[in-house]
Design a protein around this motif. Structure first.
Motif, PDB file in Angstrom:
ATOM      1  N   ALA A  89       0.839  -1.210   0.000  1.00  0.00           N
ATOM      2  CA  ALA A  89       0.000   0.000   0.000  1.00  0.00           C
ATOM      3  C   ALA A  89       0.871   1.257   0.000  1.00  0.00           C
ATOM      4  N   GLY A  90       0.484   2.205  -0.814  1.00  0.00           N
ATOM      5  CA  GLY A  90       1.229   3.458  -0.872  1.00  0.00           C
ATOM      6  C   GLY A  90       0.452   4.487  -1.656  1.00  0.00           C
ATOM      7  N   SER A  91       0.900   5.715  -1.570  1.00  0.00           N
ATOM      8  CA  SER A  91       0.283   6.785  -2.345  1.00  0.00           C
ATOM      9  C   SER A  91       1.373   7.625  -2.979  1.00  0.00           C
ATOM     10  N   TYR A  92       0.949   8.540  -3.828  1.00  0.00           N
ATOM     11  CA  TYR A  92       1.910   9.299  -4.639  1.00  0.00           C
ATOM     12  C   TYR A  92       1.591  10.783  -4.578  1.00  0.00           C
ATOM     13  N   ARG A 107      -0.110  12.781   4.736  1.00  0.00           N
ATOM     14  CA  ARG A 107      -0.811  11.529   4.435  1.00  0.00           C
ATOM     15  C   ARG A 107       0.103  10.550   3.711  1.00  0.00           C
ATOM     16  N   MET A 108       0.847  11.059   2.726  1.00  0.00           N
ATOM     17  CA  MET A 108       1.690  10.170   1.943  1.00  0.00           C
ATOM     18  C   MET A 108       2.839   9.604   2.756  1.00  0.00           C
ATOM     19  N   LEU A 109       3.500  10.437   3.552  1.00  0.00           N
ATOM     20  CA  LEU A 109       4.599   9.945   4.382  1.00  0.00           C
ATOM     21  C   LEU A 109       4.089   8.947   5.419  1.00  0.00           C
ATOM     22  N   ASN A 110       2.908   9.181   5.944  1.00  0.00           N
ATOM     23  CA  ASN A 110       2.331   8.245   6.908  1.00  0.00           C
ATOM     24  C   ASN A 110       2.108   6.878   6.272  1.00  0.00           C
ATOM     25  N   LEU A 111       1.508   6.861   5.095  1.00  0.00           N
ATOM     26  CA  LEU A 111       1.207   5.584   4.435  1.00  0.00           C
ATOM     27  C   LEU A 111       2.465   4.919   3.892  1.00  0.00           C
ATOM     28  N   ASN A 112       3.327   5.685   3.245  1.00  0.00           N
ATOM     29  CA  ASN A 112       4.487   5.098   2.574  1.00  0.00           C
ATOM     30  C   ASN A 112       5.599   4.686   3.536  1.00  0.00           C
ATOM     31  N   SER A 156      10.154   9.505   0.405  1.00  0.00           N
ATOM     32  CA  SER A 156       9.510   8.443   1.180  1.00  0.00           C
ATOM     33  C   SER A 156      10.082   7.083   0.827  1.00  0.00           C
ATOM     34  N   LYS A 157      10.403   6.883  -0.436  1.00  0.00           N
ATOM     35  CA  LYS A 157      10.927   5.586  -0.864  1.00  0.00           C
ATOM     36  C   LYS A 157      12.400   5.418  -0.507  1.00  0.00           C
ATOM     37  N   TRP A 158      13.168   6.492  -0.513  1.00  0.00           N
ATOM     38  CA  TRP A 158      14.551   6.405  -0.020  1.00  0.00           C
ATOM     39  C   TRP A 158      14.529   5.983   1.450  1.00  0.00           C
ATOM     40  N   ALA A 159      13.629   6.564   2.216  1.00  0.00           N
ATOM     41  CA  ALA A 159      13.533   6.227   3.644  1.00  0.00           C
ATOM     42  C   ALA A 159      13.174   4.759   3.834  1.00  0.00           C
TER      43      ALA A 159
END
Length: 242
Positions: A89-92, A107-112, A156-159
């Motif tokens: 699950a993720g958002s963009y 919202r995105m950082l929370n989900l991703n 978010s994806k680097w993290a």
């Protein structure tokens, strides 16, 4: 197809569409029972009805912390065990940073990031007790390349890539494999936020990947001998020009 996941139970977040759905279809075909986790109840019901009895729906809003914490208990109630977690699950959020809504960033950082960490945290004790398990996280090419039009998403994806690499080193001694897939642009709803000119260019050049192709890679990772871990896979359309 060889039923290489016979007897296994998998859970996939964001499973009602896109990569999550394709991953579910591949695991079901390989013999697993699959708990499909999504907040879209109507889509989840329709998908599971189509996929058959081995597809088990679990409606869950992962952005609600109380609901998120029930992930493993509900999986165990419905399926009895958990062998595979695909944290998908993720958002963009794309575009110039100055134009981004700060609430959308939250919202995105929370989900991703946060949700992935919490999901993995919650399933690990079960896998450690069983001395076996597979965790795969959907990352992105953006975790490996500073894409100019997606500073928030890429961050978010680097993290999460750092998280995957470190957790892998903590839990391999328990027989648990942790890996990530980092696709380039996949034909899913996440591309709806792409700049129109970039999306048009990608379509015209054949620089998009089908979700089913990503699912094939996930299945490859899961079906290696237990002594082998496919750690991180970057998946690109041949025509994609960095």
């Amino acid at each position: 197809m060889a039923r290489e996941l016979e007897g296994k139970v998998a859970a996939i977040t964001g499973a009602a569409s896109g990569i999550g759905l394709a991953s579910a279809e591949a695991m079901l075909a390989a013999g697993a029972r699959v708990v499909l986790v999504d907040r879209d109840e109507a889509a989840l019901t329709a998908v599971c009805k189509k996929l058959g009895a081995a597809a088990i729906p679990l409606k869950l809003d992962l952005l609600d912390s109380r609901s998120c914490a029930t992930l493993l208990p509900q999986i165990l109630e419905k399926a009895g065990q958990l062998d595979i977690l695909h944290a998908n699950a993720g958002s963009y959020v794309g575009g110039d940073l100055v134009d981004v809504d700060p609430d959308a960033i939250d919202r995105m950082l929370n989900l991703n990031i946060n949700v992935v960490m919490k999901n993995v945290h919650d399933v690990l004790p079960h896998m450690i007790e069983r001395r076996s398990g597979d965790i795969i996280v959907t990352s992105s090419l953006a975790a490996h390349f500073p894409t100019p039009w997606e500073p928030v998403y890429a961050s978010s994806k680097w993290a999460i890539n750092a998280f995957v690499q470190i957790v892998r080193r903590q839990v391999f001694k328990y027989g648990i494999r942790v890996g990530s897939i980092s696709p380039g642009p996949v034909i899913t709803s996440l591309l709806s936020d792409w700049p129109e000119e970039k999306l048009k260019e990608a379509r015209e050049s054949g620089s998009l990947i089908e979700a089913s192709e990503i699912a094939n890679v996930v299945l490859f990772m899961l079906t290696r001998p237990r002594g082998m871990t496919i750690r991180d896979v970057i998946i690109l359309p041949t025509n994609f020009d960095l």
